[in-house]
Design a protein around this motif. Structure first.
Motif, short mmCIF file in Angstrom:
data_model
loop_
_atom_site.label_atom_id
_atom_site.label_comp_id
_atom_site.label_asym_id
_atom_site.label_seq_id
_atom_site.Cartn_x
_atom_site.Cartn_y
_atom_site.Cartn_z
N ILE B 98 57.25 20.51 46.19
CA ILE B 98 57.66 21.53 45.21
C ILE B 98 57.05 21.20 43.86
O ILE B 98 56.53 22.07 43.15
CB ILE B 98 59.20 21.62 45.11
CG1 ILE B 98 59.79 22.11 46.43
CG2 ILE B 98 59.61 22.53 43.96
CD1 ILE B 98 61.30 22.18 46.46
N CYS B 131 61.64 27.81 45.43
CA CYS B 131 61.46 26.85 46.54
C CYS B 131 62.79 26.18 46.88
O CYS B 131 63.16 26.04 48.04
CB CYS B 131 60.44 25.79 46.16
SG CYS B 131 58.76 26.41 45.99
N PHE B 157 55.35 24.15 51.66
CA PHE B 157 55.04 24.18 50.23
C PHE B 157 53.71 23.48 49.96
O PHE B 157 52.93 23.89 49.11
CB PHE B 157 56.15 23.51 49.40
CG PHE B 157 57.46 24.22 49.49
CD1 PHE B 157 57.53 25.60 49.64
CD2 PHE B 157 58.66 23.52 49.43
CE1 PHE B 157 58.73 26.27 49.73
CE2 PHE B 157 59.89 24.17 49.51
CZ PHE B 157 59.91 25.55 49.67
#
Lengths: 260, 346
Positions: B98, B131, B157
């Motif tokens: 992230i 996220c 991600f």
């Protein structure tokens, strides 16, 4: 607000199925003002499901629940609590690592006055501790010295006292206690039974679920026998022996007509 | 009176609280650590600093302290978000992914699409929150274990990050000054400190305060301690979990800002070990992997301990492989200590 003849809490025809298993097969329940109603029954009789339906932890498939004559439906434990029904679960539903005051106010914390509370949402820890102190003193049984103490440092009976204090502090209509003495020794059981009587004497009706017949016969005013998902009988404690109650509960004996 | 359905177990009754004359010193230590989880890591950090300053005269020099703080800033910031997740009895393997994804977003929208720094940061925070919320939704709606959810989203991600960046690093010279601000320094008492490290300390203080003094904070602990009990107490545990993952996502975006300042660029290959490093910091900091117990201050101490060990051993000319071994031993010791502390008896 309540008349002696109208049930505070009433259930009619509650049904709950889990797949093929029928936990509640149309059960009824009547809790009268100011009484301790014991709910007894064999394993699988539907005691837990009945209690969960009344405390909002379970949504019945069918049937009605009325509180003070008004129809209610609980989608969650929060709904039941907002209606004034407090439940002391067998698992106690406490957070062991949090302190006593935090546990007492868990889910309905007090915030500071003014902008600190309303905008910054800061807790009023002092007020919560004082109130916790007051509640525990009011119940008058336990030797808890410091409301800032973590609950996991308490004995079983003291933890039970914290859970009961929480229910008594916030319950305005009904208190439900699920097996409050199951995990306790003789002396601690005694204290918790006194606590139940104390709560009843303050005017709050109590539903007591227990496997322990001597405890049931010691404090209950009436006894609700649950069998095979239904209410099998309601007995007046004064008019029934422990062995008869157990016989009805296990199906060895049919209740007399007056008990239905 | 033939039948009773339960037996009364005789017992000694309730033990009295308060004074405990029969406790051994070891039990007292156990109780102390149980009540104050951050004492352990604080002592370890202090001892490490003393030992390493004896081993090398350079260790306590301002330039070196500054270096340690800079090295710790990224993982220390991530560890704040990781602590919140672990307190709920979860774990977040996707935190590094992230962070990298948000750092690429911040850098690329400003460097290539000309967005002002403030908007680029805001967009990064939104991506981080998004996220985190994806993780939270998977944990609360699909009821998947956090380990599995974040193992999956780690790859998702990271792949998004490679796709969006085209696997190319974005140079700091192309970015607005605001994105690089976290790497700027100012001087306190001869030590140059980056704004990123100060940001980390302020974030720790803020989150520590919120966890202790707001209902949300109490609910994080209660949910991690016993989710069912919390639910029965009237806490909307799914909402608590969802908010925890969302806020952790925002904190990872903050760490992305710190990262950009630290390496003066945005690299799609950065931060691949930050997930394990942040868990290491949290665990060494005394937060329990079982949830409900720990503190965010401990995680900062944990990150500092790892930083100090690596730096101190390097200054003492110890091979890097022994630094890694030392960190591994620290983790094992910390978790063993936690297991022992959790066995505390009233």
């Amino acid at each position: 607000m309540t008349s002696p003849d109208i049930p505070v809490l009433q259930a009619r025809g509650l049904i709950k199925r889990y797949g093929n298993v029928i936990a509640l097969a149309g059960t009824d329940l009547d809790l009268m003002p100011g009484e301790i109603l014991a709910v007894i029954g064999d394993n699988g009789a539907g005691k837990s499901s009945l209690i969960k339906a009344l405390s909002g932890a379970l949504v019945p498939d069918d049937g009605t629940i009325t509180l003070d004559g008004k129809r209610v439906s609980f989608g969650s434990p929060i709904d039941a609590r907002d209606s004034g029904i407090e439940t002391v679960y067998q698992s106690l539903a406490v957070a062991p690592s949090l302190d006593i005051a935090s546990n007492l106010f868990l889910g309905r914390e007090r915030r500071r006055k003014g902008i600190l509370g309303s905008v910054f949402r800061i807790l009023d820890r002092d007020a919560m501790r004082q109130e916790a102190r007051r509640q525990l003193d009011g119940l008058g049984i336990m030797t808890i010295q410091n409301p800032g103490q973590a609950v996991e440092t308490l004995s079983g009976g003291q933890r039970q006292a914290v859970a009961v204090a929480r229910a008594a502090a916030f319950g305005s209509r009904v208190i439900i206690m699920d097996e409050p003495t199951a995990a306790l020794g003789v002396r601690e059981s005694r204290a918790v039974l006194d606590l139940i009587l104390h709560v009843r004497d303050q005017g709050l009706p109590v539903i007591l679920i227990s496997h322990n017949m001597p405890h049931v016969f010691e404090v209950a005013d009436r006894i609700h026998i649950q069998r095979l998902g239904r209410r099998k009988a309601i007995l007046d404690r004064a008019n029934v022996s422990m062995s008869d109650a157990v016989a009805i509960m296990t199906g060895a004996m049919e209740p007399q007509d007056g008990d239905r | 009176m033939s039948t009773t359905l339960s037996t009364n177990r005789p017992s000694g009754g309730a033990p009295s609280e308060g004074d405990h004359p029969h406790r051994s010193p070891l039990t007292r230590l156990q109780h102390l650590l149980h009540a104050q989880a951050t004492i352990g890591p604080a002592v370890v950090l202090l001892l490490a600093v003393i030992v390493f300053s004896l081993l090398s005269t350079r260790f306590l020099q301002p330039a070196n302290i500054s270096l340690v703080l800079q090295q710790v800033a990224v993982v220390g910031t991530i560890a704040v978000g990781q602590t919140i997740i672990i307190l709920t009895a979860g774990i977040d393997l996707s935190c590094g992914a992230i962070m990298v994804l948000t750092s690429i977003v911040m850098a690329k929208v400003s460097a290539e699409h000309g967005l002002p720094g403030v908007l680029a940061l805001l967009l990064g925070f939104l991506v981080g929150a998004g996220c985190g919320l994806v993780n939270g939704l998977l944990v609360t709606r699909l009821k998947l274990p956090p380990f599995i959810v974040t193992l999956g989203t780690l790859n998702v991600f990271f792949a998004l990050n490679l796709w969006y960046s085209g696997s190319a690093t974005i140079r700091g010279t192309d970015m607005p000054a605001l994105l690089l601000w976290t790497g700027q320094t100012f001087t306190i008492g001869g030590t140059r400190v980056t704004y990123g490290s100060i940001g980390m300390v302020l974030l720790v203080a803020l989150v520590a305060f919120v966890l202790k003094n707001t209902a949300w904070g109490r609910h994080i602990y209660a949910t991690g301690d016993d989710a069912e009990a919390a639910r029965l107490s009237g806490i909307r545990t799914n909402r608590v979990l969802l908010s925890a993952y969302g806020i952790a996502g925002v904190i990872y975006a903050l760490s992305a800002w710190v990262l950009i300042g630290r390496i003066a660029s945005a690299s799609p290959q950065a931060g691949q070990l930050e997930n394990l490093d942040s868990i290491t910091a949290v665990v060494i900091g005394g937060t329990s992997l079982f949830g409900g117990r720990g503190a965010v201050v401990g995680s900062l101490l944990g990150a500092l301990i790892v930083g100090v060990f690596r730096n101190g051993l390097a200054l003492a000319r110890v091979d890097v492989l022994w630094q890694t071994l030392a960190v591994g031993v620290l983790v094992i010791v910390a978790v063993s200590l936690d297991q022992w502390i959790r066995k505390v008896r009233p």
